[in-house]
Design a protein around this motif. Structure first.
Motif, PDB file in Angstrom:
ATOM      1  N   ALA A 144       0.828  -1.200   0.000  1.00 49.99           N
ATOM      2  CA  ALA A 144       0.000   0.000   0.000  1.00 49.99           C
ATOM      3  C   ALA A 144       0.865   1.254   0.000  1.00 49.99           C
ATOM      4  O   ALA A 144       1.771   1.395   0.820  1.00 49.99           O
ATOM      5  CB  ALA A 144      -0.919  -0.007   1.222  1.00 49.99           C
ATOM      6  N   SER A 145       0.591   2.148  -0.933  1.00 49.19           N
ATOM      7  CA  SER A 145       1.303   3.433  -1.063  1.00 49.19           C
ATOM      8  C   SER A 145       2.791   3.247  -1.272  1.00 49.19           C
ATOM      9  O   SER A 145       3.591   4.150  -1.000  1.00 49.19           O
ATOM     10  CB  SER A 145       1.067   4.315   0.173  1.00 49.19           C
ATOM     11  OG  SER A 145      -0.303   4.541   0.381  1.00 49.19           O
ATOM     12  N   GLY A 146       3.199   2.079  -1.760  1.00 51.29           N
ATOM     13  CA  GLY A 146       4.609   1.811  -1.992  1.00 51.29           C
ATOM     14  C   GLY A 146       4.868   1.390  -3.417  1.00 51.29           C
ATOM     15  O   GLY A 146       4.031   1.555  -4.308  1.00 51.29           O
ATOM     16  N   ALA A 147       6.036   0.827  -3.618  1.00 57.22           N
ATOM     17  CA  ALA A 147       6.435   0.440  -4.961  1.00 57.22           C
ATOM     18  C   ALA A 147       5.789  -0.878  -5.360  1.00 57.22           C
ATOM     19  O   ALA A 147       5.304  -1.640  -4.521  1.00 57.22           O
ATOM     20  CB  ALA A 147       7.958   0.323  -5.036  1.00 57.22           C
ATOM     21  N   GLN A 148       5.803  -1.140  -6.660  1.00 56.22           N
ATOM     22  CA  GLN A 148       5.330  -2.391  -7.224  1.00 56.22           C
ATOM     23  C   GLN A 148       6.441  -3.020  -8.050  1.00 56.22           C
ATOM     24  O   GLN A 148       7.218  -2.323  -8.700  1.00 56.22           O
ATOM     25  CB  GLN A 148       4.089  -2.179  -8.103  1.00 56.22           C
ATOM     26  CG  GLN A 148       2.833  -1.812  -7.335  1.00 56.22           C
ATOM     27  CD  GLN A 148       1.623  -1.750  -8.232  1.00 56.22           C
ATOM     28  OE1 GLN A 148       1.735  -1.708  -9.449  1.00 56.22           O
ATOM     29  NE2 GLN A 148       0.441  -1.744  -7.635  1.00 56.22           N
ATOM     30  N   ILE A 149       6.495  -4.353  -8.021  1.00 57.48           N
ATOM     31  CA  ILE A 149       7.510  -5.100  -8.752  1.00 57.48           C
ATOM     32  C   ILE A 149       6.798  -6.128  -9.626  1.00 57.48           C
ATOM     33  O   ILE A 149       5.891  -6.822  -9.167  1.00 57.48           O
ATOM     34  CB  ILE A 149       8.509  -5.797  -7.809  1.00 57.48           C
ATOM     35  CG1 ILE A 149       9.180  -4.769  -6.885  1.00 57.48           C
ATOM     36  CG2 ILE A 149       9.574  -6.552  -8.604  1.00 57.48           C
ATOM     37  CD1 ILE A 149      10.117  -5.395  -5.877  1.00 57.48           C
ATOM     38  N   GLN A 150       7.223  -6.215 -10.895  1.00 58.23           N
ATOM     39  CA  GLN A 150       6.626  -7.152 -11.842  1.00 58.23           C
ATOM     40  C   GLN A 150       7.683  -8.142 -12.323  1.00 58.23           C
ATOM     41  O   GLN A 150       8.849  -7.778 -12.525  1.00 58.23           O
ATOM     42  CB  GLN A 150       6.047  -6.415 -13.053  1.00 58.23           C
ATOM     43  CG  GLN A 150       4.910  -5.469 -12.733  1.00 58.23           C
ATOM     44  CD  GLN A 150       4.342  -4.820 -13.978  1.00 58.23           C
ATOM     45  OE1 GLN A 150       4.784  -5.091 -15.089  1.00 58.23           O
ATOM     46  NE2 GLN A 150       3.356  -3.963 -13.805  1.00 58.23           N
TER      47      GLN A 150
END
Length: 324
Positions: A214-220
């Motif tokens: 939440a409200s942070g980075a995303q990694i794919q």
């Protein structure tokens, strides 16, 4: 009566701190990755005569001064924080502190205090929250049928991360979703999402996973499924893989047979060559020089014997010598 009301209103206005209408622009909550940099910023919305800026951390037993700045003495940071904190300012109207490597001890709320001339202290509050995100890890299991495959993805973070499976082809879809959460001892949560991918017909399919907090980075992450590597339900290779396996097996057997025939032919040739010359293999052949060295001493010895033995004279000649 009207005069008394005006007097009370005037007293209330005098009790309100001067400059209360001036606001400080700041973020109520700042999200930063654990172990990474974290920046806290405060900015005055109006230009005021600021004498000193102070950053404080709010603790259960009060406030703790972290850094200050004045025109006379410049910037000052607590000695134990100099290696991990930078104090930045711009014309005393905009200031920030930057924590180089934020840890769990840095989490909490902070105050920026602008001590102004004539308006007193103007205070803003902002809170720092850290997040962790490890992964995601994408795993594709062996398919249950030629058109289905089980896909799972897991990620660990704080707070609990969201894990979402995605596929690039529109004709494919996920079903039978299942999500599990495991709470770890370091306050992190491991989330695993599993689903069945249906509609596999092409040569390859790209599957992805997105993990975030939440409200942070995303990694794919993405991984490709290759049809030729898949197996059937009964555990045996599919016809395409079986055909390739048999072809390579036949090639290896042909190479081994060729090598065996070559070795056998070489051994037979060697045996035939040795059987044609049995004396050559048993006794060495004497050269002319060796034979001369053997026979020459015998001939020389016979000649010496002949020379040493006097020739026998006939008896008639000896009698004739005596008579005359």
């Amino acid at each position: 009566m009207f005069g008394a009301s005006v007097t009370c209103l005037y007293v209330l206005l005098e009790l309100i701190p001067k400059g209360a209408s001036v606001t400080i622009q700041t973020e109520q909550a700042v999200m930063a990755a654990a172990g990474g940099p974290a920046s806290l910023t405060c900015q005055l919305t109006e230009h005021d005569d600021v004498l000193q800026i102070t950053w404080q951390k709010i603790l259960p037993d009060g406030e703790k001064d972290l850094a200050t700045y004045t025109r006379r003495f410049g910037a000052r940071v607590r000695p134990e924080l100099k290696d991990n904190m930078d104090f930045q300012y711009e014309e005393l109207q905009n200031c920030s502190v930057v924590i180089r490597e934020a840890t769990g001890e840095d989490e909490g709320c902070y105050r920026c205090v602008f001590n102004t001339y004539g308006k007193g202290a103007l205070i803003g509050t902002t809170c720092l929250k850290l997040y962790e995100l490890h992964g995601p890890v994408l795993h594709i299991r062996e398919p249950w049928s030629p058109e289905e495959s089980e896909v799972s993805c897991s990620a660990t973070g704080r707070p609990a991360p969201t894990v979402t499976l995605i596929v690039t082809q529109q004709h494919l879809s996920f079903s039978q979703h299942n999500t599990t959460r495991v709470h770890n001892n370091n306050n992190t949560v491991t989330v695993t999402t599993t689903a069945v991918l249906s509609g596999l017909h092409g040569n390859s399919t790209q599957v992805g996973c997105v993990a975030g907090v939440a409200s942070g980075a995303q990694i794919q992450v993405f991984q490709r499924i290759y049809e030729e590597k898949r197996t059937s339900d009964d555990g045996f290779l599919n016809p395409e893989s079986l055909r390739s396996f048999l072809t390579w097996t036949a090639v290896l057997w042909m190479i081994a047979l060729f090598c065996m025939l070559a070795v056998i032919g070489y051994l037979q040739h060697k045996l035939k060559h040795s059987s044609r010359n049995p004396e050559r293999t048993k006794t060495p052949r004497q050269t002319t020089r060796d034979s001369q060295q053997v026979t020459t001493p015998l001939i020389h010895h016979v000649n010496e014997i002949k020379q040493r033995t006097p020739a026998k004279t006939r008896p008639e000649s000896s009698v004739s010598k005596q008579l005359f």
